[in-house]
Design a protein around this motif. Structure first.
Motif, PDB file in Angstrom:
ATOM      1  N   PRO A 124       1.106  -1.274   0.032  1.00  0.00           N
ATOM      2  CA  PRO A 124       0.084   0.122  -0.153  1.00  0.00           C
ATOM      3  C   PRO A 124       0.567   1.222   0.492  1.00  0.00           C
ATOM      4  N   ASN A 125       0.664   2.777  -0.224  1.00  0.00           N
ATOM      5  CA  ASN A 125       0.771   3.333  -0.107  1.00  0.00           C
ATOM      6  C   ASN A 125       0.453   4.326   1.237  1.00  0.00           C
ATOM      7  N   ARG A 126      -0.359   3.675   1.729  1.00  0.00           N
ATOM      8  CA  ARG A 126       0.046   4.471   3.123  1.00  0.00           C
ATOM      9  C   ARG A 126      -0.614   3.206   4.189  1.00  0.00           C
ATOM     10  N   LEU A 127      -0.992   3.602   5.873  1.00  0.00           N
ATOM     11  CA  LEU A 127      -1.341   2.628   6.441  1.00  0.00           C
ATOM     12  C   LEU A 127      -1.733   3.951   7.470  1.00  0.00           C
ATOM     13  N   LEU A 128      -2.884   3.284   8.089  1.00  0.00           N
ATOM     14  CA  LEU A 128      -4.274   3.974   8.066  1.00  0.00           C
ATOM     15  C   LEU A 128      -4.676   3.067   9.427  1.00  0.00           C
ATOM     16  N   PRO A 129      -4.529   3.821  10.491  1.00  0.00           N
ATOM     17  CA  PRO A 129      -4.983   2.827  11.747  1.00  0.00           C
ATOM     18  C   PRO A 129      -6.009   3.433  12.378  1.00  0.00           C
ATOM     19  N   VAL A 130      -7.349   2.211  12.769  1.00  0.00           N
ATOM     20  CA  VAL A 130      -8.294   2.950  13.154  1.00  0.00           C
ATOM     21  C   VAL A 130      -8.449   3.709  13.893  1.00  0.00           C
ATOM     22  N   PRO A 131      -9.340   4.925  14.327  1.00  0.00           N
ATOM     23  CA  PRO A 131      -9.103   5.668  14.972  1.00  0.00           C
ATOM     24  C   PRO A 131      -9.934   5.884  16.463  1.00  0.00           C
ATOM     25  N   LEU A 132      -9.544   5.925  17.564  1.00  0.00           N
ATOM     26  CA  LEU A 132     -10.643   6.137  18.551  1.00  0.00           C
ATOM     27  C   LEU A 132     -11.177   7.332  18.939  1.00  0.00           C
ATOM     28  N   ALA A 133     -12.042   7.352  19.348  1.00  0.00           N
ATOM     29  CA  ALA A 133     -13.224   8.539  19.488  1.00  0.00           C
ATOM     30  C   ALA A 133     -12.491   9.353  20.640  1.00  0.00           C
ATOM     31  N   ARG A 134     -12.429  11.078  20.467  1.00  0.00           N
ATOM     32  CA  ARG A 134     -11.343  11.413  21.820  1.00  0.00           C
ATOM     33  C   ARG A 134     -12.080  11.037  22.704  1.00  0.00           C
ATOM     34  N   GLY A 135     -13.034  10.587  23.384  1.00  0.00           N
ATOM     35  CA  GLY A 135     -13.093  10.553  25.417  1.00  0.00           C
ATOM     36  C   GLY A 135     -12.581   8.894  25.234  1.00  0.00           C
ATOM     37  N   ARG A 136     -12.560   8.188  24.308  1.00  0.00           N
ATOM     38  CA  ARG A 136     -12.000   6.790  24.801  1.00  0.00           C
ATOM     39  C   ARG A 136     -10.507   6.883  24.754  1.00  0.00           C
ATOM     40  N   LEU A 137      -9.765   7.340  23.912  1.00  0.00           N
ATOM     41  CA  LEU A 137      -9.082   8.218  23.811  1.00  0.00           C
ATOM     42  C   LEU A 137      -8.307   8.298  24.999  1.00  0.00           C
ATOM     43  N   ARG A 138      -8.846   9.536  25.339  1.00  0.00           N
ATOM     44  CA  ARG A 138      -8.343   9.815  27.118  1.00  0.00           C
ATOM     45  C   ARG A 138      -8.135   9.544  27.938  1.00  0.00           C
ATOM     46  N   GLN A 139      -9.473   8.710  27.426  1.00  0.00           N
ATOM     47  CA  GLN A 139     -10.103   7.218  28.862  1.00  0.00           C
ATOM     48  C   GLN A 139      -8.832   6.398  29.079  1.00  0.00           C
ATOM     49  N   ARG A 140      -8.301   5.592  27.689  1.00  0.00           N
ATOM     50  CA  ARG A 140      -7.743   4.552  27.754  1.00  0.00           C
ATOM     51  C   ARG A 140      -5.411   5.530  28.048  1.00  0.00           C
TER      52      ARG A 140
END
Length: 245
Positions: A124-140
């Motif tokens: 592939p040309n790029r790797l794209l990680p599955v995103p987390l919602a902001r709230g879950r990112l702050r929590q984890r």
């Protein structure tokens, strides 16, 4: 808020001071912290669906779902099925912040991808990680898919764009839902960052585990509608159907 940890510093001590197997603690005897015995005992995914990597009893087949309706993504690459001890290792990485385990698993995925590229799999040309919602990112405190994608990027020499895929709304955790509920949960859950240009690109979505494929399907559909030429999915493990578990 930048929640992604400085992963190089976090894994340095475990991976460079003593090259011991991270599973059993014995000398690894390999260029990575995994001994031959533990490596052989991992639940390697062999017979699988040619498209979605669902574990199957025979090789070179499509699963029933992919036979009836081709998914938006072209190919799933996963080294293991989601069984012991991979399920435990992923959980410890994801929920207990044991980043050296995540790095080891990502390294093994990278080696599997290098082998597949040598056999003819398109890179592939790029790797794209599955995103987390902001709230879950702050929590984890971190996005495990983002860390896996960064490690793969360094190993494979493929650019990683951790901002292209966005998840602007908090939704219930996918693992708490059934297959149909997962699909409803993901309706309009994702978007692309403003000004994103993916026309004609071959992209690979990166995640830790593929379960029903609903997230991969939603993201691949979004990227194809935006003009991407092809979307693959790279993950550490693939779950079987519930009746197979």
């Amino acid at each position: 808020m930048h929640c992604q940890p400085h992963i190089k510093a976090l894994v340095y001590k475990c991976l460079n001071i003593k090259q011991l197997c991270l599973l059993c603690g014995e000398p690894a005897g390999q260029p990575y912290p995994l001994c031959v015995t533990c490596e052989c005992e991992l639940p390697w995914l062999e017979e699988q669906c040619l498209r979605c990597a669902l574990p199957l009893p025979l090789q070179d087949l499509l699963c029933v779902q992919c036979s009836r309706r081709s998914p938006a993504f072209e190919q799933v690459v996963a080294p293991w099925h989601y069984g012991f001890p991979i399920d435990t290792l992923i959980s410890r990485f994801k929920h207990q912040s044991q980043w050296p385990l995540g790095h080891l698993l990502a390294q093994q995925l990278g080696m599997a991808l290098q082998h597949r590229y040598a056999e003819g799999l398109a890179q592939p040309n790029r790797l794209l990680p599955v995103p987390l919602a902001r709230g879950r990112l702050r929590q984890r405190g971190f996005n495990q898919a983002g860390m896996i994608a960064q490690w793969l990027s360094a190993q494979l020499g493929i650019p990683c764009d951790a901002q292209l895929l966005q998840r602007p709304h908090d939704t219930p955790a996918q693992q708490t839902l059934g297959a149909k509920a997962r699909q409803r949960n993901l309706q309009r859950a994702f978007s692309l960052k403003a000004g994103a240009q993916v026309q004609g690109l071959h992209l690979a979505v990166v995640d830790d585990v593929l379960t029903t494929g609903a997230t991969a399907q939603a993201l691949a559909s979004l990227l194809l509608k935006a003009g991407a030429r092809r979307v693959d999915v790279y993950c550490l493990a693939r779950t079987p159907k519930p009746e197979q578990g």
